[in-house]
Design a protein around this motif. Structure first.
Motif, mmCIF file in Angstrom:
data_model
loop_
_atom_site.group_PDB
_atom_site.id
_atom_site.type_symbol
_atom_site.label_atom_id
_atom_site.label_comp_id
_atom_site.label_asym_id
_atom_site.label_seq_id
_atom_site.Cartn_x
_atom_site.Cartn_y
_atom_site.Cartn_z
ATOM 1 N N ALA A 82 127.962 -26.076 46.978
ATOM 2 C CA ALA A 82 128.108 -26.484 48.075
ATOM 3 C C ALA A 82 127.274 -26.087 49.057
ATOM 4 C CB ALA A 82 128.441 -25.138 48.793
ATOM 5 N N ASP A 83 125.830 -27.436 49.803
ATOM 6 C CA ASP A 83 125.145 -27.738 49.854
ATOM 7 C C ASP A 83 124.184 -26.921 50.231
ATOM 8 O OD1 ASP A 83 125.434 -30.857 49.216
ATOM 9 O OD2 ASP A 83 126.538 -30.734 50.968
ATOM 10 N N LEU A 84 123.127 -27.239 49.743
ATOM 11 C CA LEU A 84 121.924 -25.657 50.386
ATOM 12 C C LEU A 84 120.672 -26.058 51.430
ATOM 13 C CD1 LEU A 84 120.761 -22.441 50.379
ATOM 14 C CD2 LEU A 84 120.115 -23.587 48.182
ATOM 15 N N VAL A 85 120.724 -25.474 52.053
ATOM 16 C CA VAL A 85 119.116 -26.066 53.327
ATOM 17 C C VAL A 85 118.138 -24.578 53.189
ATOM 18 C CG1 VAL A 85 118.178 -26.959 55.136
ATOM 19 C CG2 VAL A 85 120.147 -27.940 53.990
ATOM 20 N N GLY A 86 117.192 -24.086 52.311
ATOM 21 C CA GLY A 86 116.276 -23.032 52.646
ATOM 22 C C GLY A 86 114.364 -23.114 52.097
ATOM 23 N N VAL A 87 114.120 -22.201 52.319
ATOM 24 C CA VAL A 87 112.777 -22.229 51.769
ATOM 25 C C VAL A 87 112.514 -22.563 50.394
ATOM 26 C CG1 VAL A 87 110.690 -21.281 52.322
ATOM 27 C CG2 VAL A 87 112.227 -21.043 54.325
ATOM 28 N N ASP A 88 111.451 -23.281 49.569
ATOM 29 C CA ASP A 88 111.185 -22.997 48.763
ATOM 30 C C ASP A 88 110.282 -21.839 48.621
ATOM 31 O OD1 ASP A 88 110.519 -22.933 45.960
ATOM 32 O OD2 ASP A 88 109.625 -25.265 46.388
ATOM 33 N N TYR A 89 111.080 -20.421 47.925
ATOM 34 C CA TYR A 89 110.676 -19.445 47.984
ATOM 35 C C TYR A 89 109.403 -19.008 46.414
ATOM 36 C CZ TYR A 89 112.499 -18.048 52.424
ATOM 37 O OH TYR A 89 113.215 -17.819 53.013
ATOM 38 N N LEU A 133 107.015 -19.837 57.147
ATOM 39 C CA LEU A 133 108.161 -20.264 57.297
ATOM 40 C C LEU A 133 108.639 -21.341 57.496
ATOM 41 C CD1 LEU A 133 109.706 -16.548 55.407
ATOM 42 C CD2 LEU A 133 108.691 -18.741 54.472
ATOM 43 N N PRO A 134 109.172 -22.420 56.913
ATOM 44 C CA PRO A 134 110.317 -23.242 57.770
ATOM 45 C C PRO A 134 110.830 -23.340 58.640
ATOM 46 C CG PRO A 134 109.590 -24.399 55.618
ATOM 47 C CD PRO A 134 109.403 -22.723 55.734
ATOM 48 N N ALA A 135 110.930 -22.072 59.415
ATOM 49 C CA ALA A 135 111.964 -22.119 60.277
ATOM 50 C C ALA A 135 113.366 -23.294 60.526
ATOM 51 C CB ALA A 135 112.393 -20.976 61.270
ATOM 52 N N ALA A 136 112.181 -23.696 61.537
ATOM 53 C CA ALA A 136 112.586 -24.625 62.288
ATOM 54 C C ALA A 136 113.178 -25.932 61.725
ATOM 55 C CB ALA A 136 111.545 -25.141 63.245
ATOM 56 N N ARG A 137 112.749 -26.384 60.622
ATOM 57 C CA ARG A 137 112.668 -27.081 59.808
ATOM 58 C C ARG A 137 114.325 -27.227 59.495
ATOM 59 N NH1 ARG A 137 109.273 -28.921 56.257
ATOM 60 N NH2 ARG A 137 107.813 -26.919 56.816
ATOM 61 N N VAL A 138 113.988 -25.739 58.971
ATOM 62 C CA VAL A 138 115.202 -25.252 57.746
ATOM 63 C C VAL A 138 116.316 -25.642 58.303
ATOM 64 C CG1 VAL A 138 116.686 -23.755 56.918
ATOM 65 C CG2 VAL A 138 113.767 -24.245 56.155
ATOM 66 N N GLY A 139 116.292 -25.176 60.287
ATOM 67 C CA GLY A 139 117.901 -25.385 61.252
ATOM 68 C C GLY A 139 117.886 -26.659 61.512
ATOM 69 N N ALA A 140 116.719 -27.830 61.279
ATOM 70 C CA ALA A 140 117.403 -28.941 61.814
ATOM 71 C C ALA A 140 118.162 -29.906 60.674
ATOM 72 C CB ALA A 140 115.972 -29.803 62.398
ATOM 73 N N THR A 141 116.876 -29.550 59.874
ATOM 74 C CA THR A 141 117.648 -30.799 58.347
ATOM 75 C C THR A 141 119.176 -30.029 58.006
ATOM 76 O OG1 THR A 141 115.635 -30.499 57.704
ATOM 77 C CG2 THR A 141 117.047 -30.403 55.663
ATOM 78 N N LEU A 163 115.413 -27.595 49.352
ATOM 79 C CA LEU A 163 114.445 -26.399 49.771
ATOM 80 C C LEU A 163 113.218 -26.454 50.049
ATOM 81 C CD1 LEU A 163 115.300 -24.268 46.531
ATOM 82 C CD2 LEU A 163 115.940 -23.992 48.264
ATOM 83 N N LEU A 164 112.566 -26.870 51.658
ATOM 84 C CA LEU A 164 111.296 -27.174 51.784
ATOM 85 C C LEU A 164 110.366 -26.364 51.695
ATOM 86 C CD1 LEU A 164 113.242 -27.540 55.894
ATOM 87 C CD2 LEU A 164 112.682 -29.517 53.694
ATOM 88 N N PRO A 165 109.179 -26.834 51.984
ATOM 89 C CA PRO A 165 107.829 -26.530 51.551
ATOM 90 C C PRO A 165 107.542 -25.539 52.136
ATOM 91 C CG PRO A 165 107.185 -28.443 51.973
ATOM 92 C CD PRO A 165 109.118 -28.235 51.297
ATOM 93 N N ALA A 166 106.467 -24.618 52.178
ATOM 94 C CA ALA A 166 106.586 -23.330 53.222
ATOM 95 C C ALA A 166 104.739 -23.631 52.920
ATOM 96 C CB ALA A 166 106.540 -21.647 52.535
ATOM 97 N N GLU A 167 104.216 -23.058 53.911
ATOM 98 C CA GLU A 167 102.504 -23.551 54.354
ATOM 99 C C GLU A 167 101.758 -22.420 54.042
ATOM 100 O OE1 GLU A 167 99.265 -25.139 57.318
ATOM 101 O OE2 GLU A 167 101.760 -25.008 58.273
ATOM 102 N N LEU A 168 100.833 -22.323 53.010
ATOM 103 C CA LEU A 168 99.846 -20.615 53.551
ATOM 104 C C LEU A 168 99.027 -20.785 54.071
ATOM 105 C CD1 LEU A 168 98.996 -19.332 51.346
ATOM 106 C CD2 LEU A 168 98.115 -20.357 49.538
ATOM 107 N N ILE A 169 99.098 -19.434 54.652
ATOM 108 C CA ILE A 169 97.922 -19.791 56.185
ATOM 109 C C ILE A 169 96.873 -18.911 55.586
ATOM 110 C CG2 ILE A 169 97.839 -19.353 58.389
ATOM 111 C CD1 ILE A 169 99.350 -21.644 58.086
ATOM 112 N N VAL A 170 95.579 -19.148 55.186
ATOM 113 C CA VAL A 170 94.785 -18.510 54.520
ATOM 114 C C VAL A 170 94.097 -18.380 55.832
ATOM 115 C CG1 VAL A 170 92.433 -18.355 53.286
ATOM 116 C CG2 VAL A 170 94.480 -20.008 52.305
ATOM 117 N N ARG A 171 93.615 -16.526 55.798
ATOM 118 C CA ARG A 171 92.933 -16.355 56.930
ATOM 119 C C ARG A 171 91.857 -14.922 55.773
ATOM 120 N NH1 ARG A 171 98.240 -15.675 59.585
ATOM 121 N NH2 ARG A 171 98.045 -17.531 61.658
ATOM 122 N N ALA A 172 91.320 -14.035 57.075
ATOM 123 C CA ALA A 172 90.525 -13.304 56.529
ATOM 124 C C ALA A 172 90.323 -12.208 55.276
ATOM 125 C CB ALA A 172 89.479 -12.574 57.003
#
Length: 390
Positions: free
Chosen positions: A158-165, A305-313, A339-348
């Motif tokens: 089956a097809d899989l759409v998700g996050v590249d954890y 995590l790209p939840a909205a893009r995972v849903g639309a895709t 598998l869609l890439p997530a974004e690393l958000i660098v804070r303190a």
């Protein structure tokens, strides 16, 4: 009091002395019906409170215009955003959404698969429990396309759409090492699912590549309450006790990668109570970028995590399968994993130079909406929403 009977096409036809076929064509806006007759039919339909019977229409057209969505844990903020994105994308294409919840129970999942088959939905998006594929195979073989979301299902084509954890954990671990950490801990939920397994794999891979031996006590599993009911949301108390244990031997050069921001929150409190400073003594990185992450002291470095893009895709992929056939059948080709890439958000809470992975075209053109970051010198502006055309 007797419930009022639902108005039908026959009721409108009888009131206006017209045929049922004429009434049907008038309401559908078809040709061969005068504008005067259409207006009479519309007024009478409004007076009677007539509402088209979607189920009857689907039986005639063999098309329910409905997508089934099977979710394990609706209290998870990722899935809340996913549901919203799927509903929005489906609506753009004229589809309604039937939401079913399994609470990570394979018994519930089997029941849900049977119900979806009886309802005759046009296609199914499923976050699987990952314990058996037979019921999904039955659904697929009945002619209902199935696309897996966020979790894979070994044994099912089956097809899989998700996050590249795997990649998200790699990049977060690289960031911690770049900041000087040498004693790293991964705090994860004790649940046998592919997102957890992939984050563990990514964490191990980076440490192996840097020649750092990974001890068993460096991968800590938080006992999950979702074995009882996934309707129970994550709670920082789940990781607070573990954080207190870690605080006893953590110090300069230590770092914690948490599988979700709620676990990071529990660790924050435990370390602070023990007199440890973040990030001076211990660096912390979370997963999820939940709204509170930017408001912690210090603001939490995390993975968005790209939840909205995972849903639309996922909706787009399901619509393709509905048009082209199941994997291996017709022009749709074999099963595909996206598998869609997530974004690393660098804070303190963690310093260092973030590791960069090549971004896919989708991630450049439709980034995940950001939460405002109070630690930034300028307010963060929302990123554009995913495109609404397929």
């Amino acid at each position: 009091m007797t419930p009022r009977r639902r108005a039908t096409l026959r009721d409108i036809a009888a009131a206006l002395d017209l045929s049922v076929n004429t009434v049907s064509r008038a309401l559908a806006g078809k040709d061969a019906v005068s504008e005067e007759t259409r207006e009479r039919v519309r007024r009478e339909a409004d007076r009677l409170g007539y509402v088209p019977n979607t189920m009857a229409r689907s039986l005639v057209l063999q098309n329910a215009m409905t997508i089934g969505l099977v979710i394990t844990n609706p209290s998870n903020p990722f899935y809340a955003r996913l549901i919203s994105a799927i509903e929005e994308r489906g609506r753009v294409h004229g589809y309604s959404l039937m939401l079913m919840v399994t609470e990570d129970s394979v018994d519930n999942e089997r029941r849900v698969a049977e119900e979806l088959m009886r309802w005759g939905v046009d296609g199914v998006l499923a976050v699987p429990v990952q314990h058996g594929a037979e019921h999904w195979e039955r659904l697929r073989k009945s002619g209902t396309p199935v696309v897996l979301v966020n979790r894979d299902l070994p044994g099912m084509e089956a097809d899989l759409v998700g996050v590249d954890y795997y990649d998200s954990a790699r990049r977060a671990t690289e960031l911690l090492l770049a900041g000087g950490a040498r004693e790293l801990y991964l705090v994860e939920e004790d649940l046998d699912i592919s997102p957890v397994a992939e984050r563990v794999r990514g964490f191990r891979a980076v440490l192996d590549e840097h020649g750092i031996a990974v001890r068993d006590d460096q991968i800590i599993k938080v006992p999950t309450r979702r074995r009882e009911s996934s309707s129970q949301p994550w709670d920082p108390v789940d990781s607070y006790a573990i954080g207190r244990g870690l605080a006893g031997h953590a110090g300069p050069g230590s770092a914690v990668l948490a599988g979700n921001d709620y676990f990071a929150l529990g660790v924050y409190r435990a370390f602070t109570e023990h007199g440890l400073r973040i990030p001076e003594d211990v660096a912390v990185v979370g997963h999820g970028d939940h709204p509170f992450a930017a408001y912690l002291a210090p603001p939490l470095t995390t993975v968005r995590l790209p939840a909205a893009r995972v849903g639309a895709t996922a909706v787009d992929r399901l619509l393709e399968r509905m048009a082209a056939g199941a994997p291996g059948e017709g022009p749709g080709g074999g099963a595909q994993a996206t598998l869609l890439p997530a974004e690393l958000i660098v804070r303190a809470s963690a310093t260092g130079r973030p590791a960069r992975s090549p971004a896919s075209p989708a991630s450049r053109t439709s980034p995940e909406p950001a939460y405002p970051d109070p630690a930034s010198p300028e307010p963060a502006s929302p990123d554009p929403a995913p495109p609404e055309s397929s």
